[in-house]
Motif scaffolding. Sequence first.
Motif, PDB file in Angstrom:
ATOM      1  N   MET A   1      46.145  21.717  98.342  1.00 39.12           N
ATOM      2  CA  MET A   1      46.504  23.004  98.978  1.00 39.12           C
ATOM      3  C   MET A   1      46.616  24.110  97.923  1.00 39.12           C
ATOM      4  N   CYS A   5      53.960  25.426  99.650  1.00 38.04           N
ATOM      5  CA  CYS A   5      54.557  25.646 100.966  1.00 38.04           C
ATOM      6  C   CYS A   5      55.759  26.586 100.872  1.00 38.04           C
ATOM      7  N   ARG A   9      56.476  29.871 103.069  1.00 33.27           N
ATOM      8  CA  ARG A   9      57.635  29.975 103.983  1.00 33.27           C
ATOM      9  C   ARG A   9      58.450  31.240 103.697  1.00 33.27           C
ATOM     10  N   HIS A  31      46.688  29.164 104.926  1.00 32.74           N
ATOM     11  CA  HIS A  31      47.589  28.031 104.666  1.00 32.74           C
ATOM     12  C   HIS A  31      47.996  27.359 105.977  1.00 32.74           C
ATOM     13  N   CYS A  35      48.133  23.367 106.958  1.00 36.00           N
ATOM     14  CA  CYS A  35      49.420  22.706 106.752  1.00 36.00           C
ATOM     15  C   CYS A  35      50.227  22.640 108.052  1.00 36.00           C
ATOM     16  N   CYS A  38      54.279  23.741 107.916  1.00 35.24           N
ATOM     17  CA  CYS A  38      54.454  25.200 107.887  1.00 35.24           C
ATOM     18  C   CYS A  38      54.091  25.824 109.233  1.00 35.24           C
TER      19      CYS A  38
HETATM   20 ZN   LIG Z   1      52.780  24.266 103.906  1.00 39.10          ZN
END
Ligand SMILES: [Zn+2]
Length: 337
Positions: A1, A5, A9, A31, A35, A38
């Motif tokens: 990724m 994260c 966030r 993202h 993901c 998230c």
């Molecule tokens: Zn994430």
Amino acid sequence: MKYECEMIRDLLPLYHDKVCSNVSERVVEEHLEECAPCREIAKKLKNTAYDEKLQIERESVIGAHARKVKRKTFMVGAYMAGILMIPVGVCLICNIAIGHSLDWFFIVLASLMVFASLTVVPLVVEEKRGLCTLGAFTISLLFLLLVCNIYSRGRWFPVAASGVLLGLSVVFMPFVVYQIKLPKPLHCQKGLLVMTVDTILLYGVIIISHFYGRADMIYLLKGLMINTICLLLPWVVFGIIRYLKTNGLIKAGICTIIIGVFCAFINDVIALVLEGRLHICILNADLSRWAMGMPMTGQGNTVDANVWLLTLIFSLTIGICLIAAGVKKSRKPMENQ
Ligand SMILES: [Zn+2]
């Protein structure tokens, strides 16, 4: 990724409120596609019912208040119009009683119309308020001029009207064009439309003034020629700013140089048109001597020449610096790629 994260966030509340930059928005969206955890958090944030309720409530309260204010404003406008009818009525009766006909009554009426166009119209009209006010003001002002012209048995109305229209057009035409919906081909050419209308009106004022003054035809021709030469500057600057496909710094640089050169030589060009002899003022420049020259003839005057020389030097310098900065700026993204 690609992104952590945690960072995403942190960005989510801003993304939810639509206040983050386009780049951040794209990063968050990319993202979220990859993901799942998230995505879950983003979903929760979106489904906050409280937020939505508040929004709906806020809108309904504001809407009700706006309607109330609108009604009140309209009533004030209507009262005002009613009050204005009193002097109109009084003047109507007085004019008939004293003069047995209507003459100066129309001047009072037209003056009150101008007043009403700026006070009653914006209160009563709901949509396109600025446009309606401006339209009403222009028409009532022209009516006032016409009435005064007839009352004074003059023939100056065309001159006054064309001058007023030109002045109003130069100041307000951009706003008018911005507000109204134009047909397709003109839609993207609003600047061009404004420039064309102003140019036509300017020529109109010159031609109408000529026939009002009953001067010799040669003056009209010279006037039109000088006008055309002087108009070249705004048109060229407009063309560069609107149509040249390059960055702002380069455009500013080119415009600065053109304006500097134009200012330095325009008087010589006008003198050439008027007197038919070429004399380049700037050649007299002598920066060690600042003399006004002989009275009346101005012979030996170096102040004008010095000022134009300095104007030319500074505008060329500033213009070249701006162009250089612009070229450097336009190269940068290419180097990065
Ligand atoms: Zn994430």
